[in-house]
Design a protein around this motif. Structure first.
Motif, short mmCIF file in Angstrom:
data_model
loop_
_atom_site.label_atom_id
_atom_site.label_comp_id
_atom_site.label_asym_id
_atom_site.label_seq_id
_atom_site.Cartn_x
_atom_site.Cartn_y
_atom_site.Cartn_z
N GLU A 82 0.83 -1.20 0.00
CA GLU A 82 0.00 0.00 0.00
C GLU A 82 0.87 1.26 0.00
O GLU A 82 1.90 1.32 0.66
CB GLU A 82 -0.93 0.01 1.21
CG GLU A 82 -1.96 -1.10 1.20
CD GLU A 82 -2.89 -1.02 2.40
OE1 GLU A 82 -2.67 -0.13 3.26
OE2 GLU A 82 -3.82 -1.84 2.48
N SER A 83 0.39 2.26 -0.73
CA SER A 83 1.05 3.56 -0.76
C SER A 83 0.09 4.59 -0.19
O SER A 83 -1.06 4.68 -0.62
CB SER A 83 1.41 3.93 -2.21
OG SER A 83 1.90 5.23 -2.29
N ARG A 84 0.56 5.36 0.79
CA ARG A 84 -0.32 6.35 1.42
C ARG A 84 0.33 7.73 1.37
O ARG A 84 1.54 7.87 1.53
CB ARG A 84 -0.65 5.97 2.86
CG ARG A 84 0.51 6.08 3.83
CD ARG A 84 0.08 5.68 5.25
NE ARG A 84 1.17 5.82 6.22
CZ ARG A 84 1.34 6.90 6.98
NH1 ARG A 84 0.51 7.91 6.87
NH2 ARG A 84 2.36 6.96 7.85
N PRO A 85 -0.50 8.75 1.15
CA PRO A 85 0.05 10.11 1.16
C PRO A 85 0.38 10.54 2.58
O PRO A 85 -0.40 10.32 3.51
CB PRO A 85 -1.08 10.95 0.58
CG PRO A 85 -2.33 10.17 0.86
CD PRO A 85 -1.93 8.73 0.83
N VAL A 86 1.55 11.15 2.76
CA VAL A 86 1.94 11.67 4.07
C VAL A 86 2.11 13.18 4.05
O VAL A 86 2.14 13.82 5.10
CB VAL A 86 3.23 11.00 4.59
CG1 VAL A 86 3.01 9.51 4.81
CG2 VAL A 86 4.40 11.24 3.64
N LEU A 87 2.23 13.77 2.85
CA LEU A 87 2.34 15.22 2.74
C LEU A 87 1.76 15.65 1.40
O LEU A 87 2.26 15.23 0.34
CB LEU A 87 3.79 15.67 2.87
CG LEU A 87 4.04 17.19 3.02
CD1 LEU A 87 5.30 17.45 3.81
CD2 LEU A 87 4.13 17.88 1.67
N ASP A 105 6.15 14.67 11.16
CA ASP A 105 5.80 13.55 12.03
C ASP A 105 4.83 12.65 11.27
O ASP A 105 3.74 13.08 10.88
CB ASP A 105 5.18 14.05 13.33
CG ASP A 105 4.94 12.92 14.31
OD1 ASP A 105 3.96 12.16 14.12
OD2 ASP A 105 5.73 12.79 15.27
N LEU A 106 5.19 11.39 11.06
CA LEU A 106 4.40 10.51 10.21
C LEU A 106 3.11 10.04 10.87
O LEU A 106 2.14 9.69 10.17
CB LEU A 106 5.24 9.31 9.78
CG LEU A 106 6.41 9.64 8.85
CD1 LEU A 106 7.27 8.41 8.60
CD2 LEU A 106 5.90 10.20 7.52
N ASP A 107 3.06 10.00 12.20
CA ASP A 107 1.84 9.58 12.87
C ASP A 107 0.81 10.69 12.94
O ASP A 107 -0.37 10.49 12.60
CB ASP A 107 2.17 9.08 14.29
CG ASP A 107 2.93 7.77 14.28
OD1 ASP A 107 2.73 7.00 13.32
OD2 ASP A 107 3.73 7.53 15.21
N SER A 108 1.23 11.89 13.36
CA SER A 108 0.29 12.98 13.53
C SER A 108 0.12 13.85 12.29
O SER A 108 -0.86 14.59 12.17
CB SER A 108 0.75 13.87 14.69
OG SER A 108 1.97 14.54 14.36
N GLY A 109 1.08 13.78 11.37
CA GLY A 109 1.05 14.64 10.20
C GLY A 109 1.54 16.05 10.48
O GLY A 109 1.49 16.92 9.59
N LEU A 110 2.04 16.30 11.71
CA LEU A 110 2.52 17.63 12.07
C LEU A 110 3.76 17.97 11.26
O LEU A 110 4.72 17.20 11.21
CB LEU A 110 2.84 17.68 13.57
CG LEU A 110 3.31 19.03 14.13
CD1 LEU A 110 2.21 20.07 14.00
CD2 LEU A 110 3.74 18.87 15.59
#
Length: 730
Positions: free
Chosen positions: A192-197, A232-237
């Motif tokens: 799976e590929s997920r957007p992080v930014l 931050d990959l968990d919170s998206g901060l």
């Protein structure tokens, strides 16, 4: 300085290869076009290549180099790219000077190669486009079984970066809207590929934090402006790193292995990109390479965080440095010959440093050395077509006077590399313009350039005019926006300098360049057509407005930063006024234009409109047009590149080498009678260009000497006339 004459047009326009009509066409009709189709190539007015040209150049075209692509888990060796057919592919080398085992077999060249850091996964990532369109798709391949799997579909996907564990990788993609470049993370286990930014602009990942919970990312705005953040990959901060009110150019960045801070390069508060360390605990940044007044072009940190290696771009040539991180202690490092280092990487055990070394006298090869040692280990020995490359010409670094002064009131000088043929001369001259414009000509291997110098007797001069990188951010920004044509005045100053050197023939000067360098060719033929014999434009910009409107969406905002925004009426008028198509009626010299049909950077329309505009002028010189329908921003397939180089050689032989009947003579001999010239000859003769008289103070040219070798070193072929895709070009 007095101009005594100009070249006769009849002596310049040798109409080889054109088709004669049964009856003479009307005087104002455009000349007939001889059009040939050879597979994917379309040639207009390009004559058949004589056997003597093809045979002499053939040996030079057989040189090939190797580039370092990364270490495999021990003891599997390393990956390289090299060409054994039409294009560069991935190979494995198990031991120094061992056999090269080819792993990929595609008709298109391979890029974005990234071996997995997971010792349990003997795999590597790579990217591939179609016909030079730069819409790269990412693949994974198992080294042992050879099985491949495509991981992306559509859009443009680049810059894969493995996590420390090797279970995931981050990459950049335009999949969301085709304009902005986002960052996604691909999970190797789930697929799976997920957007992080997902933000506006061009973003890519620089490094993973030691625990793989954060990414160091960069938003790239231009060569002189970029913005690093920590994601931050968990919170998206997304937190800005080293925010500034000023435009700052950031290069590479790496987390300290203990998580205490970040090593990075930037030009904050300095002229050059220098190496620094930002401490998370104090919020302070420490300058680490302040004693070196040049750009740090790249650096690598060992996996255990104990050692850091970095490369300095010292006036165009690479210097290697190694430090022990604790105490920032200087360690021995190999002294390298004149050349360029790329692909710097530590092995997984942290003791070996691998890289590619490229020098003027041999095609590129892969080397390594152990920390705190100076002896190089050679991994590849690339072929050079049987030529004795020890006889290849190394360039001299000179500096010639410009038309203006620096802020401290000193005459500005322009650096240039000069390749001199044997004999006293006076030699014809070919000016070689780099692309970018945020780029730099460096002393690298180019077998075709060596052919020009050694076989045709042409002196090649490659100036790094204002706007080039490598000489500080002030110099780099001297051609931005409304200052665009000041870089052309540097070409005029070079023509002045050539006219005062007894070894060069000012009546036989040509110019060649690719990408932005192609624009410089066209503009120089317009401004200095009476001082140039011919020009060769490769994938060049012919109109800034149409270029900005038609370049790919994901590039447009980057190029507006450099050239100006064509949507602003005042800037649009300026861009239109300085564009070569606007002034094409002033081009009277023979011109060779080469283009790739799939070019996403400088579209084919830029070449087509220039060819059409010039041919509409009955007083224009001859135009040769070389179009490759299976290429993009340059020629990456060997057969296409070979025929292109053959055609260029023929063009130079017909339009640059012949002695003109008359032509411009630039002032009296220098020095005056009875004065013994210095060595090298001074460049202080009074000069006049179209902008008025210039009073130049005495200036001597400096030399560039090669450092002694620790081991026999050869290097990789970089064809500076084949403008392969680069992040900041054109």
């Amino acid at each position: 300085m007095i101009r005594h004459g100009c070249c006769a047009a009849a002596g310049l326009m040798l109409l080889a290869g054109t088709v004669r009509a049964a009856e003479p066409p009307p005087q104002d009709a455009p000349p007939a076009v001889d059009r040939r189709v050879l597979g994917a190539l379309v040639l207009e007015n390009v004559p058949e290549i004589p056997a003597d040209v093809a045979d002499t150049l053939f040996q030079y075209q057989q040189a090939r180099g190797a580039s370092f692509a990364g270490w495999l888990p021990a003891p599997q060796g390393l990956l390289i790219t090299t060409r054994f057919g039409q294009t560069k592919q991935v190979h494995r080398v198990r031991e120094p000077l061992g056999d090269r085992q080819q792993l990929t077999f595609f008709p298109e060249p391979i890029s974005n190669i990234a071996p997995s850091p997971d010792p349990e996964r003997s795999t590597f990532l790579f990217g591939k486009d179609d016909g030079g369109n730069e819409l790269y798709q990412l693949y994974v391949q198992d080294v042992a079984t050879g099985r491949q799997r495509r991981l992306t579909d559509g859009a443009r996907n680049t810059a894969p970066l493995w996590s420390n564990l090797g279970d995931r990788f981050a990459y950049s993609t335009t999949a969301r809207n085709g304009r902005d470049t986002d960052i996604r993370v691909y999970d190797m286990d789930s697929g799976e590929s997920r957007p992080v930014l997902e933000r506006e602009g061009l973003w890519y990942a620089l490094d993973w934090s030691p625990d793989d919970s954060r990414l160091l990312v960069l938003r790239y705005a231009s060569r002189s402006e970029s913005y690093p953040h920590v994601l931050d990959l968990d919170s998206g901060l997304l937190l800005p790193f080293r925010p500034s009110n000023d435009s700052v150019s950031f290069g590479g960045g790496r987390f300290a292995r203990d998580g205490s801070g970040i090593y990075y390069t930037s030009d904050e508060d300095t002229e050059f990109r220098q190496l620094r360390f930002h401490d998370f605990a104090t919020g302070e940044s420490k300058l680490l390479s302040g004693d070196i007044p040049w750009d740090v072009s790249s650096f690598a940190l060992s996996r255990d965080g104990r050692y850091l290696a970095f490369v300095v771009n010292a006036d165009g040539r690479s210097e290697m440095h190694v430090r022990a991180v604790r105490g920032w202690r200087k360690l021995p490092a190999p002294r390298l010959p004149m050349g360029v280092v790329s692909g710097l990487r530590f092995s997984e055990d942290g003791w070996r440093i691998g890289f590619t070394l490229n020098s003027p006298r041999s095609p590129g090869d892969v080397y390594s050395f152990r920390v705190a040692e100076t002896q190089l280990t050679r991994w590849t020995q690339s072929e050079v077509g049987g030529l004795d490359t020890t006889q290849f010409v190394e360039p001299e670094l000179i500096r010639y006077p410009a038309f203006d002064e620096t802020e401290d009131g000193q005459r500005r000088t322009i650096p240039a590399l000069v390749y001199r043929p044997e004999g006293e001369g006076p030699h014809p001259v070919l000016i070689l313009m780099h692309g970018g414009p945020e780029s730099q000509t460096k002393p690298t291997f180019n077998p075709v350039l060596q052919y020009w110098v050694r076989e045709l007797g042409i002196a090649v001069i490659a100036p790094n005019v204002r706007g080039s990188t490598g000489y500080g951010k002030t110099y780099q920004q001297l051609d931005n926006g409304a200052l665009r044509e000041n870089s052309l005045r540097d070409v005029g100053s070079l023509l002045d300098w050539i006219g005062w050197q007894e070894e060069f023939d000012p009546r036989r000067v040509g110019i060649i360049g690719g990408s932005y360098g192609g624009y410089m060719v066209l503009a120089s033929l317009i401004h200095f057509g009476d001082r140039l014999r011919a020009g060769i434009d490769v994938v060049g910009i012919s109109n800034f407005v149409t270029f900005l409107e038609n370049t790919k969406d994901y590039r447009r905002h980057l190029r507006r930063k450099e050239y100006g925004d064509e949507r602003d009426p005042e800037m649009r008028a300026l861009l239109q006024a300085i564009s070569p198509t606007t002034n094409a009626h002033r081009i009277r010299r023979p011109l060779f234009i080469a283009q790739g049909a799939n070019d996403p950077r400088v579209p084919q329309s830029e070449a087509d409109q220039m060819v059409h505009t010039i041919r509409e002028n009955p007083e224009a010189g001859e135009v040769w047009y070389f179009l490759a329908r299976d290429e993009g921003h340059g020629f990456r397939k060997k057969s296409n590149r070979d025929l292109y180089n053959n055609a260029v050689a023929l063009f130079l032989r017909e339009h640059l080498l012949p002695e003109p009947q008359d032509g411009p003579v630039w002032g009296p001999p220098w020095p005056p009678p009875g004065v013994t010239p210095a060595t090298p000859q001074p460049t202080s003769a009074p000069v006049v260009d179209e902008y008025g008289p210039i009073d130049v103070p005495p200036q001597s040219a400096g030399g560039m000497d090669a450092a002694p070798l620790e081991a026999p070193v050869e290097d990789a072929p970089i064809d500076v006339l084949d403008p392969l895709p680069q992040p900041e070009e054109p």
